[in-house]
Enzyme design. Structure first.
Site, PDB file in Angstrom:
ATOM      1  N   SER A 172     -15.427  15.244 -16.493  1.00  0.00           N
ATOM      2  CA  SER A 172     -15.190  16.188 -15.222  1.00  0.00           C
ATOM      3  C   SER A 172     -15.543  17.491 -15.451  1.00  0.00           C
ATOM      4  O   SER A 172     -15.993  18.031 -14.368  1.00  0.00           O
ATOM      5  CB  SER A 172     -13.593  16.042 -15.347  1.00  0.00           C
ATOM      6  OG  SER A 172     -12.876  15.020 -15.402  1.00  0.00           O
TER       7      SER A 172
ATOM      8  N   ARG B 186      -1.934 -21.728   0.431  1.00  0.00           N
ATOM      9  CA  ARG B 186      -0.786 -21.962  -0.600  1.00  0.00           C
ATOM     10  C   ARG B 186       0.527 -22.326   0.257  1.00  0.00           C
ATOM     11  O   ARG B 186       0.809 -21.363   0.610  1.00  0.00           O
ATOM     12  CB  ARG B 186      -0.759 -20.849  -1.416  1.00  0.00           C
ATOM     13  CG  ARG B 186       0.321 -21.260  -2.922  1.00  0.00           C
ATOM     14  CD  ARG B 186      -0.456 -21.771  -3.839  1.00  0.00           C
ATOM     15  NE  ARG B 186       0.333 -22.124  -4.944  1.00  0.00           N
ATOM     16  CZ  ARG B 186       0.447 -23.047  -5.756  1.00  0.00           C
ATOM     17  NH1 ARG B 186      -0.641 -23.800  -5.788  1.00  0.00           N
ATOM     18  NH2 ARG B 186       1.072 -22.972  -6.802  1.00  0.00           N
TER      19      ARG B 186
ATOM     20  N   GLN C  75       7.967 -13.602   5.228  1.00  0.00           N
ATOM     21  CA  GLN C  75       7.700 -12.231   5.819  1.00  0.00           C
ATOM     22  C   GLN C  75       7.097 -11.287   4.339  1.00  0.00           C
ATOM     23  O   GLN C  75       6.585 -10.491   4.959  1.00  0.00           O
ATOM     24  CB  GLN C  75       8.938 -11.647   6.216  1.00  0.00           C
ATOM     25  CG  GLN C  75       9.014 -10.399   7.058  1.00  0.00           C
ATOM     26  CD  GLN C  75      10.058 -10.096   7.796  1.00  0.00           C
ATOM     27  OE1 GLN C  75      11.215  -9.930   6.851  1.00  0.00           O
ATOM     28  NE2 GLN C  75      10.007  -9.647   8.854  1.00  0.00           N
TER      29      GLN C  75
ATOM     30  N   HIS D 113      -2.331 -14.251  -5.007  1.00  0.00           N
ATOM     31  CA  HIS D 113      -2.851 -15.493  -5.606  1.00  0.00           C
ATOM     32  C   HIS D 113      -1.816 -16.185  -6.718  1.00  0.00           C
ATOM     33  O   HIS D 113      -2.198 -17.140  -7.173  1.00  0.00           O
ATOM     34  CB  HIS D 113      -4.204 -14.978  -6.287  1.00  0.00           C
ATOM     35  CG  HIS D 113      -5.317 -15.106  -5.383  1.00  0.00           C
ATOM     36  ND1 HIS D 113      -5.441 -13.794  -4.536  1.00  0.00           N
ATOM     37  CD2 HIS D 113      -6.512 -15.973  -5.315  1.00  0.00           C
ATOM     38  CE1 HIS D 113      -6.719 -14.404  -3.564  1.00  0.00           C
ATOM     39  NE2 HIS D 113      -7.021 -15.529  -4.134  1.00  0.00           N
TER      40      HIS D 113
ATOM     41  N   GLU E  61     -18.016   9.236 -10.096  1.00  0.00           N
ATOM     42  CA  GLU E  61     -18.370  10.279  -9.089  1.00  0.00           C
ATOM     43  C   GLU E  61     -16.987  11.306  -8.846  1.00  0.00           C
ATOM     44  O   GLU E  61     -16.646  11.987  -8.139  1.00  0.00           O
ATOM     45  CB  GLU E  61     -18.598  10.027  -7.823  1.00  0.00           C
ATOM     46  CG  GLU E  61     -19.550   8.805  -7.405  1.00  0.00           C
ATOM     47  CD  GLU E  61     -20.799   9.328  -7.839  1.00  0.00           C
ATOM     48  OE1 GLU E  61     -21.278  10.507  -8.005  1.00  0.00           O
ATOM     49  OE2 GLU E  61     -21.744   8.399  -8.116  1.00  0.00           O
TER      50      GLU E  61
ATOM     51  N   GLU F 140      -7.973  13.170  -9.764  1.00  0.00           N
ATOM     52  CA  GLU F 140      -7.539  14.667 -10.048  1.00  0.00           C
ATOM     53  C   GLU F 140      -8.603  15.566  -9.799  1.00  0.00           C
ATOM     54  O   GLU F 140      -8.306  16.407  -9.145  1.00  0.00           O
ATOM     55  CB  GLU F 140      -7.317  14.808 -11.508  1.00  0.00           C
ATOM     56  CG  GLU F 140      -6.218  14.060 -12.250  1.00  0.00           C
ATOM     57  CD  GLU F 140      -6.088  12.621 -12.357  1.00  0.00           C
ATOM     58  OE1 GLU F 140      -7.264  12.152 -12.388  1.00  0.00           O
ATOM     59  OE2 GLU F 140      -5.261  11.794 -12.042  1.00  0.00           O
TER      60      GLU F 140
END
Ligand SMILES: Cc1cc2nc3c(=O)[nH]c(=O)nc-3n(C[C@H](O)[C@H](O)[C@H](O)COP(=O)(O)OP(=O)(O)OC[C@H]3O[C@@H](n4cnc5c(N)ncnc54)[C@H](O)[C@@H]3O)c2cc1C
Length: 401
Positions: free
Chosen positions: A136, A284, A295, A354, A379, A383
């Site tokens: 950083s 499934r 739901q 899954h 990259e 923070e």
């Protein structure tokens, strides 16, 4: 994908490029990605295919043999490729950053020497800022270049080079003391060197060693390495832009477009996780019906799709801003931050959908689950993005009282 992550206002050429890349991803990447990743195998055939498609030269100007496309086109291609396999987008990303830095900051001789070969994918780029003691805090770089006649002598250790082994050109950021007396602000005493080398591991050029691949939890297939400079001699004409002391700004410019790229990767991985989740949820059955009919699962799918849409919109906005010639550090920081966080969340939801099978290496979501965290770090961490966003906001909304 049928409905989500559409981009309006694309030209015919952009649409054609994207359709070609999407087709390549569906046919050549998705079917083999998980197997290659589990073997940590470099995807040479995929890379060769992308070379043929011109992907390595997408943003390189036409006068240097590239396609001269925009950051948006590039980012949308990266999104597609990451939907197939994030590691492949990593192979392209550092190459693209180095080509972009050369295009923006290179001398005419440097552009003419490197860009045509980079467009063809013959010369392949890596970029190197991080060191064992810093990532950083780039201003803390300790690697050093000292002038000796027409050359510089480089010493120091670098860490975390994506494509460190496979690349043949590394843009290396080091401290340079020439003309920068003691006490010069760190960001004004750094220089980017264009270091050519042989691909592979061990001593790849006198004074330059790439020790080997770092073993990672995910993001496999693409090599990530250290780089050791011990009396490495680089001619003065390989200082990016010809003048020392500009390296910090050149690298930050490169990283800014790299952030749009990481955001695009987050979008692509999240899209794939959504596709896997929504398919599995309809296959499934529990308690007498497909789990998609519960739901709680439908809500999960709704949240996932909303995140996919939001991240895509922010990534496109950041790319378009850069393409318009405006400063985009705020938008790129926001897009990178949001897309990587959402990616992690969407992947986790797809993993939960899954059930136990998500934990099995037979299912693709297992790979995505190990890939997503890299986007939180590369990259610039979350923070660091928030620091950039916060600073820019305070500039824009300065208290006038
Ligand atoms: C797979 C992989 C590939 C990479 N590829 C490249 C590459 O090609 N080239 C390259 O140069 N680098 C590369 N990196 C390095 C990457 O950019 C750094 O890991 C990243 O910038 C973070 O630096 P660090 O690991 O030193 O963490 P540190 O900087 O030590 O940070 C540790 C923690 O502290 C937090 N932190 C640090 N400073 C602050 C602050 N001021 N305020 C609040 N929190 C803070 C960070 O967010 C993080 O959570 C790669 C990393 C990985 C994992």
């Amino acid at each position: 994908m049928a409905r989500l992550a559409q981009t309006h206002g694309l030209t015919d050429v952009q649409q054609e490029i994207l359709a070609t890349v999407r087709d390549f991803v569906d046919k050549e990447i998705i079917p083999v990605a998980t197997e290659l990743e589990h073997r940590d195998e470099y995807p040479q055939q995929i890379v060769d295919g992308l070379k043929e498609l011109g992907v390595f030269g997408l943003m390189i100007p036409e006068e240097y043999g590239g396609l001269g496309e925009s950051l948006l086109t590039y980012a949308l291609c990266v999104e597609e490729i990451a939907r197939g396999w994030m590691s492949v987008s990593g192979i392209i990303n550092t190459h693209f950053i180095v080509a972009y830095m050369l295009k923006q900051h290179g001398t005419r001789e440097q552009k003419e020497h490197f860009l045509p070969r980079m467009a063809a994918g013959e010369t392949r780029g890596a970029f190197s800022m991080s060191e064992p003691g810093l990532g950083s805090d780039v201003s803390a770089i300790t690697s050093k270049a000292v002038r000796d006649g027409d050359e510089y002598v480089l010493n120091g250790q670098k860490m975390w080079l994506t494509n460190g082994g496979t690349s043949t050109l590394v843009a290396v950021l080091v401290r340079s003391d020439e003309g920068h007396p003691e006490g010069t602000a760190p960001h004004k005493s750094m220089t980017t060197f264009l270091v050519e080398k042989e691909p592979g591991f061990g001593e790849v050029r006198p004074g330059l060693t790439i020790p080997g691949k770092i073993d990672k939890m995910g993001y496999k297939g693409v090599d990530t390495t250290e780089l050791i400079m011990d009396g490495l001699r680089i001619p003065a004409n390989r200082v990016l832009g010809g003048t020392t002391g500009r390296g910090f700004y050149q690298m930050m410019d490169g990283v800014e477009v790299g952030r749009v790229n990481v955001a695009a990767r987050g979008c692509g991985v999240a899209q794939r996780a959504f596709e896997l989740g929504v398919q599995y949820a309809q296959q499934r059955h529990t308690f007498g019906k497909p789990i998609a009919q519960h739901q709680a699962i439908q809500f999960k799918l709704a949240e996932m799709a909303t995140k996919v849409e939001a991240a895509h919109a922010m990534m496109v906005n950041a790319a378009r801003k850069k393409d318009s010639g405006e400063r985009n550090d705020l938008e790129a920081g926001m897009a990178k931050y949001l897309a990587s966080e959402y990616c992690k969340e969407v992947v986790e939801d797809a993993f939960r959908i899954h059930g136990g099978y998500g934990f099995s290496k037979e299912y693709e979501i297992e790979r995505l689950y190990r890939e997503a965290p890299m986007l939180l770090i590369g990259e610039g961490t979350a923070e660091i993005q928030k620091m950039i966003i916060g600073r820019r906001l305070l500039e824009e909304y300065r208290f006038q009282g």
